[in-house]
Design a protein around this motif. Structure first.
Motif, PDB file in Angstrom:
ATOM      1  N   CYS A  78      38.397  16.174  45.204  1.00  0.00           N
ATOM      2  CA  CYS A  78      38.955  16.739  43.842  1.00  0.00           C
ATOM      3  C   CYS A  78      40.146  17.513  43.851  1.00  0.00           C
ATOM      4  O   CYS A  78      40.413  18.173  44.579  1.00  0.00           O
ATOM      5  CB  CYS A  78      37.736  18.027  43.426  1.00  0.00           C
ATOM      6  SG  CYS A  78      38.141  18.778  42.081  1.00  0.00           S
TER       7      CYS A  78
ATOM      8  N   ASP B 206      41.412  19.743  41.989  1.00  0.00           N
ATOM      9  CA  ASP B 206      41.320  21.230  41.694  1.00  0.00           C
ATOM     10  C   ASP B 206      41.209  22.007  42.842  1.00  0.00           C
ATOM     11  O   ASP B 206      41.563  22.810  43.141  1.00  0.00           O
ATOM     12  CB  ASP B 206      40.530  21.375  40.549  1.00  0.00           C
ATOM     13  CG  ASP B 206      41.404  20.628  39.404  1.00  0.00           C
ATOM     14  OD1 ASP B 206      42.600  20.787  39.120  1.00  0.00           O
ATOM     15  OD2 ASP B 206      40.428  20.187  38.441  1.00  0.00           O
ATOM     16  N   CYS B 207      39.818  21.682  43.576  1.00  0.00           N
ATOM     17  CA  CYS B 207      39.300  22.444  44.566  1.00  0.00           C
ATOM     18  C   CYS B 207      39.508  21.858  45.919  1.00  0.00           C
ATOM     19  O   CYS B 207      39.041  22.403  46.937  1.00  0.00           O
ATOM     20  CB  CYS B 207      37.943  22.752  44.338  1.00  0.00           C
ATOM     21  SG  CYS B 207      36.703  21.412  44.468  1.00  0.00           S
ATOM     22  N   ASN B 208      39.987  20.547  45.989  1.00  0.00           N
ATOM     23  CA  ASN B 208      40.334  19.816  47.351  1.00  0.00           C
ATOM     24  C   ASN B 208      38.848  19.613  48.049  1.00  0.00           C
ATOM     25  O   ASN B 208      39.144  19.432  49.341  1.00  0.00           O
ATOM     26  CB  ASN B 208      41.286  20.706  48.135  1.00  0.00           C
ATOM     27  CG  ASN B 208      42.508  20.773  47.558  1.00  0.00           C
ATOM     28  OD1 ASN B 208      43.237  19.941  46.943  1.00  0.00           O
ATOM     29  ND2 ASN B 208      43.469  21.961  47.554  1.00  0.00           N
TER      30      ASN B 208
ATOM     31  N   LYS C  21      34.239  17.361  37.998  1.00  0.00           N
ATOM     32  CA  LYS C  21      35.228  17.678  37.458  1.00  0.00           C
ATOM     33  C   LYS C  21      35.207  18.567  36.389  1.00  0.00           C
ATOM     34  O   LYS C  21      35.986  19.638  36.064  1.00  0.00           O
ATOM     35  CB  LYS C  21      36.081  16.516  37.199  1.00  0.00           C
ATOM     36  CG  LYS C  21      37.476  16.687  36.656  1.00  0.00           C
ATOM     37  CD  LYS C  21      38.308  16.970  37.905  1.00  0.00           C
ATOM     38  CE  LYS C  21      39.748  17.351  37.197  1.00  0.00           C
ATOM     39  NZ  LYS C  21      40.740  17.939  38.289  1.00  0.00           N
TER      40      LYS C  21
ATOM     41  N   CYS D   2      34.327  21.935  37.606  1.00  0.00           N
ATOM     42  CA  CYS D   2      35.501  22.612  38.363  1.00  0.00           C
ATOM     43  C   CYS D   2      36.641  23.203  37.296  1.00  0.00           C
ATOM     44  O   CYS D   2      37.163  24.216  37.278  1.00  0.00           O
ATOM     45  CB  CYS D   2      35.955  21.631  38.952  1.00  0.00           C
ATOM     46  SG  CYS D   2      37.133  22.232  40.405  1.00  0.00           S
ATOM     47  N   ASN D   3      36.795  22.390  36.357  1.00  0.00           N
ATOM     48  CA  ASN D   3      38.020  22.780  35.371  1.00  0.00           C
ATOM     49  C   ASN D   3      37.526  24.037  34.692  1.00  0.00           C
ATOM     50  O   ASN D   3      38.364  25.272  34.432  1.00  0.00           O
ATOM     51  CB  ASN D   3      38.144  21.659  34.460  1.00  0.00           C
ATOM     52  CG  ASN D   3      38.911  20.382  34.908  1.00  0.00           C
ATOM     53  OD1 ASN D   3      39.514  20.619  35.917  1.00  0.00           O
ATOM     54  ND2 ASN D   3      38.752  19.243  34.202  1.00  0.00           N
TER      55      ASN D   3
ATOM     56  N   GLN E 293      37.882  27.070  37.092  1.00  0.00           N
ATOM     57  CA  GLN E 293      39.422  27.319  37.250  1.00  0.00           C
ATOM     58  C   GLN E 293      39.820  28.100  36.125  1.00  0.00           C
ATOM     59  O   GLN E 293      40.528  29.052  36.337  1.00  0.00           O
ATOM     60  CB  GLN E 293      40.257  26.161  37.497  1.00  0.00           C
ATOM     61  CG  GLN E 293      39.864  25.118  38.603  1.00  0.00           C
ATOM     62  CD  GLN E 293      40.043  25.896  39.837  1.00  0.00           C
ATOM     63  OE1 GLN E 293      40.983  26.799  39.923  1.00  0.00           O
ATOM     64  NE2 GLN E 293      39.282  25.671  41.111  1.00  0.00           N
TER      65      GLN E 293
ATOM     66  N   SER F 266      41.104  31.853  36.319  1.00  0.00           N
ATOM     67  CA  SER F 266      42.573  32.124  36.255  1.00  0.00           C
ATOM     68  C   SER F 266      43.143  33.486  35.334  1.00  0.00           C
ATOM     69  O   SER F 266      42.276  33.919  34.375  1.00  0.00           O
ATOM     70  CB  SER F 266      43.145  31.040  35.476  1.00  0.00           C
ATOM     71  OG  SER F 266      42.755  30.552  34.276  1.00  0.00           O
TER      72      SER F 266
END
Length: 253
Positions: free
Chosen positions: A226, A228-230, A242, A245-246, A249, A253
């Motif tokens: 991914c 975003d989170c690796n 995904k 995860c989006n 984030q 943020s």
């Protein structure tokens, strides 16, 4: 003189007890002798010897022995009273479909996409089997076992879809002692409807850790990192991961 009389009395008592013991032993030996004679008599009477084989006919040896030992058996024998036997009540179970919501303010049923998102995060719809009893502690413990996210959420309430609408939700009336499996099965208006669980004091996070718990990749899985989170995510669940995860984030943020 008094000591001598006491010793004589003790001695006479011991001799009397010894005589009683010897008398019981003699009686027991006599009963055993009679039992042995009865066995020999039955065996000789019921065994037919032929030139080819020996055939033993059914006998009443057991009846003869029981009649000999009747004085010993009848005084202590008490037939079992079936009314005194304790019967174990069979354990009943109740199974139903539940759906744990993430938002404490949700008043409508989740869409199909939202249900999938909840499920991927360890929430969502699951079928749970309870022991059918009247203990609110066991009901809550079972829910927390299936949905660990409920632990420490500050309480929850149960809902079902409104009878006049499949979208809006209505809160189920809770007894003062709390929800139990037997109440939901027999007394509430839940019926066969999907039972929603809604947290009261705070929202449950749709965090990535819950997703990974339910989609842990194996050596044979095709994975992709991914961006975003690796984290390495199975390709089959990468799209749903995904989306979560989006949102995570953006939320942090």
């Amino acid at each position: 003189m008094t000591c001598y009389s006491h010793e004589c009395a003790v001695h006479l008592k011991e001799r009397r007890e010894n005589r009683l013991t010897m008398s019981n032993q003699i009686r027991a030996a006599e009963f055993l002798r009679k039992a042995a004679e009865a066995l020999d008599a039955e065996i000789s009477a019921t065994t037919t010897t032929t030139s080819c084989s020996t055939v033993t006919a059914p006998s009443t040896i057991g009846s003869a022995i029981r009649s000999i030992f009747t004085p010993y058996n009848r005084s202590n024998y008490r037939p079992a009273n079936p009314r005194n036997r304790t019967r174990r009540e069979p354990i009943s179970y109740w199974s139903h479909r539940f759906c744990l919501l993430a938002s404490s303010k949700q008043i409508t049923a989740p869409t199909r996409e939202e249900k999938q998102e909840l499920y991927d995060a360890g929430l969502g719809e699951k079928k749970i089997t309870f022991i059918k009893d009247s203990y609110p502690e066991s009901f809550k413990a079972k829910l927390e076992e299936v949905y660990p996210n409920l632990i420490g959420c500050g309480g929850f309430e149960l809902l079902r879809s409104n009878c006049g609408s499949r979208v809006s939700l209505e809160v189920l009336k809770m007894p003062s002692t709390g929800f139990t499996s037997i109440y939901l099965a027999n007394e509430s208006n839940l019926g066969q409807a999907l039972c929603y669980i809604r947290p009261i004091q705070k929202d449950l996070e749709l965090h990535i850790g819950s997703t990974q718990e339910h989609s842990e990749p194996t050596e044979s899985d095709v994975t992709e990192q991914c961006i975003d989170c690796n984290q390495m995510i199975p390709l089959s669940s990468l799209r749903s991961h995904k989306e979560i995860c989006n949102r995570t984030q953006v939320h942090f943020s």
